[in-house]
Design a protein around this motif. Sequence first.
Motif, PDB file in Angstrom:
ATOM      1  N   LEU A 162      -2.146  -0.571  -3.418  1.00 37.15           N
ATOM      2  CA  LEU A 162      -1.189   0.513  -3.221  1.00 37.15           C
ATOM      3  C   LEU A 162      -0.106   0.574  -4.282  1.00 37.15           C
ATOM      4  O   LEU A 162       0.483   1.632  -4.527  1.00 37.15           O
ATOM      5  N   THR A 163       0.191  -0.563  -4.926  1.00 42.07           N
ATOM      6  CA  THR A 163       1.285  -0.572  -5.906  1.00 42.07           C
ATOM      7  C   THR A 163       0.808  -0.442  -7.347  1.00 42.07           C
ATOM      8  O   THR A 163       1.601  -0.122  -8.228  1.00 42.07           O
ATOM      9  N   THR A 164      -0.463  -0.686  -7.595  1.00 40.32           N
ATOM     10  CA  THR A 164      -0.963  -0.603  -8.979  1.00 40.32           C
ATOM     11  C   THR A 164      -1.955   0.536  -9.190  1.00 40.32           C
ATOM     12  O   THR A 164      -2.306   0.838 -10.325  1.00 40.32           O
ATOM     13  N   ARG A 165      -2.396   1.159  -8.110  1.00 38.00           N
ATOM     14  CA  ARG A 165      -3.374   2.248  -8.228  1.00 38.00           C
ATOM     15  C   ARG A 165      -2.910   3.460  -7.429  1.00 38.00           C
ATOM     16  O   ARG A 165      -3.603   3.963  -6.548  1.00 38.00           O
ATOM     17  N   THR A 166      -1.700   3.904  -7.755  1.00 36.25           N
ATOM     18  CA  THR A 166      -1.063   4.989  -6.992  1.00 36.25           C
ATOM     19  C   THR A 166      -1.753   6.332  -7.186  1.00 36.25           C
ATOM     20  O   THR A 166      -1.604   7.230  -6.356  1.00 36.25           O
ATOM     21  N   LEU A 167      -2.507   6.507  -8.276  1.00 38.74           N
ATOM     22  CA  LEU A 167      -3.198   7.773  -8.504  1.00 38.74           C
ATOM     23  C   LEU A 167      -4.408   7.927  -7.586  1.00 38.74           C
ATOM     24  O   LEU A 167      -4.858   9.035  -7.330  1.00 38.74           O
ATOM     25  N   ILE A 168      -4.918   6.801  -7.101  1.00 38.17           N
ATOM     26  CA  ILE A 168      -6.107   6.835  -6.237  1.00 38.17           C
ATOM     27  C   ILE A 168      -5.709   6.959  -4.767  1.00 38.17           C
ATOM     28  O   ILE A 168      -6.284   7.744  -4.017  1.00 38.17           O
ATOM     29  N   PHE A 169      -4.696   6.198  -4.362  1.00 37.44           N
ATOM     30  CA  PHE A 169      -4.306   6.148  -2.954  1.00 37.44           C
ATOM     31  C   PHE A 169      -3.057   7.008  -2.741  1.00 37.44           C
ATOM     32  O   PHE A 169      -1.983   6.695  -3.246  1.00 37.44           O
ATOM     33  N   ASN A 170      -3.210   8.072  -1.962  1.00 39.90           N
ATOM     34  CA  ASN A 170      -2.121   9.026  -1.711  1.00 39.90           C
ATOM     35  C   ASN A 170      -1.436   8.677  -0.393  1.00 39.90           C
ATOM     36  O   ASN A 170      -2.001   8.852   0.682  1.00 39.90           O
ATOM     37  N   THR A 171      -0.192   8.168  -0.466  1.00 37.12           N
ATOM     38  CA  THR A 171       0.556   7.795   0.742  1.00 37.12           C
ATOM     39  C   THR A 171       1.730   8.741   1.009  1.00 37.12           C
ATOM     40  O   THR A 171       2.582   8.431   1.826  1.00 37.12           O
ATOM     41  N   LYS A 172       1.764   9.897   0.329  1.00 38.90           N
ATOM     42  CA  LYS A 172       2.909  10.804   0.464  1.00 38.90           C
ATOM     43  C   LYS A 172       3.073  11.336   1.879  1.00 38.90           C
ATOM     44  O   LYS A 172       4.180  11.619   2.328  1.00 38.90           O
ATOM     45  N   ASN A 173       1.961  11.499   2.592  1.00 44.41           N
ATOM     46  CA  ASN A 173       2.016  12.054   3.949  1.00 44.41           C
ATOM     47  C   ASN A 173       1.757  11.001   5.024  1.00 44.41           C
ATOM     48  O   ASN A 173       1.298  11.328   6.121  1.00 44.41           O
ATOM     49  N   LEU A 174       2.024   9.732   4.701  1.00 42.05           N
ATOM     50  CA  LEU A 174       1.820   8.659   5.679  1.00 42.05           C
ATOM     51  C   LEU A 174       2.634   8.938   6.943  1.00 42.05           C
ATOM     52  O   LEU A 174       3.838   9.186   6.881  1.00 42.05           O
ATOM     53  N   ALA A 175       1.986   8.879   8.092  1.00 42.22           N
ATOM     54  CA  ALA A 175       2.653   9.193   9.359  1.00 42.22           C
ATOM     55  C   ALA A 175       3.032   7.947  10.142  1.00 42.22           C
ATOM     56  O   ALA A 175       4.075   7.924  10.810  1.00 42.22           O
ATOM     57  N   VAL A 176       2.199   6.893  10.084  1.00 45.45           N
ATOM     58  CA  VAL A 176       2.426   5.718  10.928  1.00 45.45           C
ATOM     59  C   VAL A 176       2.188   4.440  10.119  1.00 45.45           C
ATOM     60  O   VAL A 176       1.198   4.329   9.390  1.00 45.45           O
ATOM     61  N   LEU A 177       3.098   3.484  10.268  1.00 50.39           N
ATOM     62  CA  LEU A 177       2.939   2.139   9.704  1.00 50.39           C
ATOM     63  C   LEU A 177       3.036   1.128  10.844  1.00 50.39           C
ATOM     64  O   LEU A 177       3.968   1.189  11.644  1.00 50.39           O
ATOM     65  N   VAL A 178       2.083   0.206  10.909  1.00 49.28           N
ATOM     66  CA  VAL A 178       2.083  -0.832  11.949  1.00 49.28           C
ATOM     67  C   VAL A 178       2.005  -2.199  11.285  1.00 49.28           C
ATOM     68  O   VAL A 178       1.153  -2.435  10.421  1.00 49.28           O
ATOM     69  N   LEU A 179       2.908  -3.107  11.668  1.00 46.12           N
ATOM     70  CA  LEU A 179       2.870  -4.505  11.228  1.00 46.12           C
ATOM     71  C   LEU A 179       2.454  -5.342  12.433  1.00 46.12           C
ATOM     72  O   LEU A 179       3.251  -5.566  13.347  1.00 46.12           O
ATOM     73  N   ASP A 180       1.195  -5.748  12.467  1.00 41.69           N
ATOM     74  CA  ASP A 180       0.683  -6.539  13.586  1.00 41.69           C
ATOM     75  C   ASP A 180       0.925  -8.021  13.319  1.00 41.69           C
ATOM     76  O   ASP A 180       0.783  -8.478  12.188  1.00 41.69           O
ATOM     77  N   GLU A 181       1.260  -8.772  14.379  1.00 40.82           N
ATOM     78  CA  GLU A 181       1.689 -10.171  14.245  1.00 40.82           C
ATOM     79  C   GLU A 181       2.809 -10.228  13.204  1.00 40.82           C
ATOM     80  O   GLU A 181       2.750 -10.973  12.216  1.00 40.82           O
ATOM     81  N   ALA A 182       3.859  -9.460  13.470  1.00 43.35           N
ATOM     82  CA  ALA A 182       4.914  -9.237  12.479  1.00 43.35           C
ATOM     83  C   ALA A 182       5.606 -10.528  12.058  1.00 43.35           C
ATOM     84  O   ALA A 182       5.974 -10.684  10.891  1.00 43.35           O
ATOM     85  N   ASP A 183       5.808 -11.465  12.987  1.00 42.90           N
ATOM     86  CA  ASP A 183       6.512 -12.694  12.609  1.00 42.90           C
ATOM     87  C   ASP A 183       5.698 -13.529  11.632  1.00 42.90           C
ATOM     88  O   ASP A 183       6.234 -14.195  10.756  1.00 42.90           O
ATOM     89  N   ARG A 184       4.386 -13.502  11.745  1.00 43.35           N
ATOM     90  CA  ARG A 184       3.529 -14.229  10.787  1.00 43.35           C
ATOM     91  C   ARG A 184       3.548 -13.557   9.411  1.00 43.35           C
ATOM     92  O   ARG A 184       3.365 -14.213   8.382  1.00 43.35           O
ATOM     93  N   LEU A 185       3.773 -12.249   9.373  1.00 45.18           N
ATOM     94  CA  LEU A 185       3.805 -11.530   8.104  1.00 45.18           C
ATOM     95  C   LEU A 185       5.000 -11.926   7.244  1.00 45.18           C
ATOM     96  O   LEU A 185       5.056 -11.589   6.067  1.00 45.18           O
ATOM     97  N   LEU A 186       5.964 -12.639   7.852  1.00 41.33           N
ATOM     98  CA  LEU A 186       7.101 -13.121   7.065  1.00 41.33           C
ATOM     99  C   LEU A 186       6.646 -14.077   5.963  1.00 41.33           C
ATOM    100  O   LEU A 186       7.331 -14.241   4.962  1.00 41.33           O
ATOM    101  N   GLU A 187       5.491 -14.708   6.143  1.00 45.39           N
ATOM    102  CA  GLU A 187       4.950 -15.586   5.104  1.00 45.39           C
ATOM    103  C   GLU A 187       4.555 -14.792   3.856  1.00 45.39           C
ATOM    104  O   GLU A 187       4.415 -15.346   2.782  1.00 45.39           O
TER     105      GLU A 187
END
Length: 693
Positions: A162-187
Amino acid sequence: MSDNDVASAGTWDTIKVSPQMLDTLALVGFSQMTPVQAATIPLFLAYKDVIVEAVTGSGKTLAFIIPIIEILLRREDKWEKNEIGALIITPTRELAKQIYDVVSTFLKFLNPEDPDSPSNKTHHLAHQLFIGGTSVNQDIASFKSHGGNIIIGTPGRLEDLLTTRTLIFNTKNLAVLVLDEADRLLEFESSVTAILNRLPKQRRTGLFSATMTEALDGIVKAGLRNPVKVVVKVDALAQDPNPSSKKMERTNQVTPASLSIMYTIIEPNEKLCELLFHLRKYPQAKTIVYFATCAIVDYMYTVLSFGKGEDGAGVATAGKSKKKKGKGGVKQATGFVQYTEGILIFSLHGKMNPKRREAVYEKFTKCTEPCILLTTDVSSRGLDIPDVDWVIQFDPPQDPKSFSHRCGRTARAGRVGSAVVYLSEKEDTYVEFLRIRKIPLSPLDRSIHDEISATSETDLPIINTAEVNKILRSLAKSDKDTHDKSIKAFTSWIRSYQEHQASSIFRIKGVDFGALANSFGILRMPKVPELKNVKIVGFIEDRVNTSEIPFKNAQREKQRIENQAKAATATAAEEEAQRQAAALKRKKHKIETVSWSQQKAAKEKREERRVKKIRKKEAIGRVNALRNENSTLATATATAGLKRKGSIDESSGAASTAVDDKADWLEMQREAREMKKAKKGGKGRSDLFEEDE
């Protein structure tokens, strides 16, 4: 809100989802909502950001999948292939694959049969799974070919895409973001933050986990706006701590009410014996056993499956092994086959080959025979493995929050399950520590041990600690691979124990290293820094020559013999070439096993060291230049003094000449002292050099 009564939350039509979704839920087989679903889905559909904390097995996955699909279906314009409408980030590959499969089940019923038909106004939603261990180019090709309106993935791979291939992946209209097991994602906080910075601010965001920590504040501030917190606890009756009191009080706990959690106090060298007792008592059970490190999982899998057949994908078969004989008709070591007969053995950890890891997980999930999974905390979060009867924590987790997640692999969705943790006598305060964290434990009934030990059935082997330790040593003597893994497992356990977050309970100084060494069946105590000044009691080293231990694997044994023959005649050049080849092999292995995010962090550290080295070199150059300048000045001064001395009128007399000579000598000494002082003061002071720069 209580999670004791799963059906009490009502039916799906009470949350006003579309008829399409209601029909799909009926087809999939979900008729009732759980409390966490009833509380979360209406908030998400009302475009609220949410932080959801609920016990394991309470239905959190559907609590975000249903509103995601519903929100995407409500859009008037059709979603383009490269438009990402929803992004789900998870900490592990297994959890990401599980969520992907659930989404697949829904989209199978929701997607129209002919997505290219112009008359069909129903959205055709596509989804993609992006996880480590696969080719980045394959992921990009799949996205270009099939599209991806719902993306599920792990932090490192998503950051890369998502950060190096922005021309391929279009996130301009992203509606929902989910962080599952959010406390583990702190790693993976740096990767998650980089992803958040690429997403639009106008979106719905949800954080889901069975445990939440204050450390999540950074992610909350970056990704949520005025979030609504949903907490689903379990009501439980707890007895008054006073033994004479029969008063009961209502408390909350963070584990399901249908889950029974127990503990047993045993020494390190008794743990494997205890596990074999468990397999004897519950021969038809489906069990998960958690260990502290990947090396311990590898070793335990090796010794428990020793003598069994293997299907080639990391699964030891359940059938009886044939008793092999070595040279002279002597029986070869067969390990613990007689104790694990009829039980399939699986192993799973984060350093396994990705394809093998996925195959093992899928086979264990679908297994309906008696089986046991040896694993690490990589399998502790969010995984919905059907019909798990027991969870055994052979080693307590480094992070206390993982305890409830481990236990949550059983007793899911209202089913009954049991869990037990093995503790040493000096770790018994961990029980009270968990009770304070609202995880109730009760002692394990070990009366069955006496019944099994005193059994009169001749076909059942006797289980005792001495016999188990004897078998471990015999395996180490009969197979070089087992011997090497025992050493690696032993040292990795020590280092893991040193890093325990509850260090006031799990103290390295209180470990009985003699009993610990016996529990791993090692033949000699390895030379590691942690044991340098430790007195080992109760461990007797074996005099066997470890370099002569053969490999059980015929191909590896052939290689070992060839290497020994080469070593006897190897020249210095050959030895150097072998050393370089081994170093290259280790480097290649490290690249293959280290995650992308870890490689990035290591690269940043190397760059930082390189810059510091350049600065230091420049500073030393400036000091040397200053020294040369001072040296030149001193030489010029000395020359001037000699000239002055030569120009003195001889007629001034001997007394006058002596006075001038002495003055010049003192002047030269003073200048020499100043040069020495400047030289001494400038040496090694890199902090002053950086300030000069």
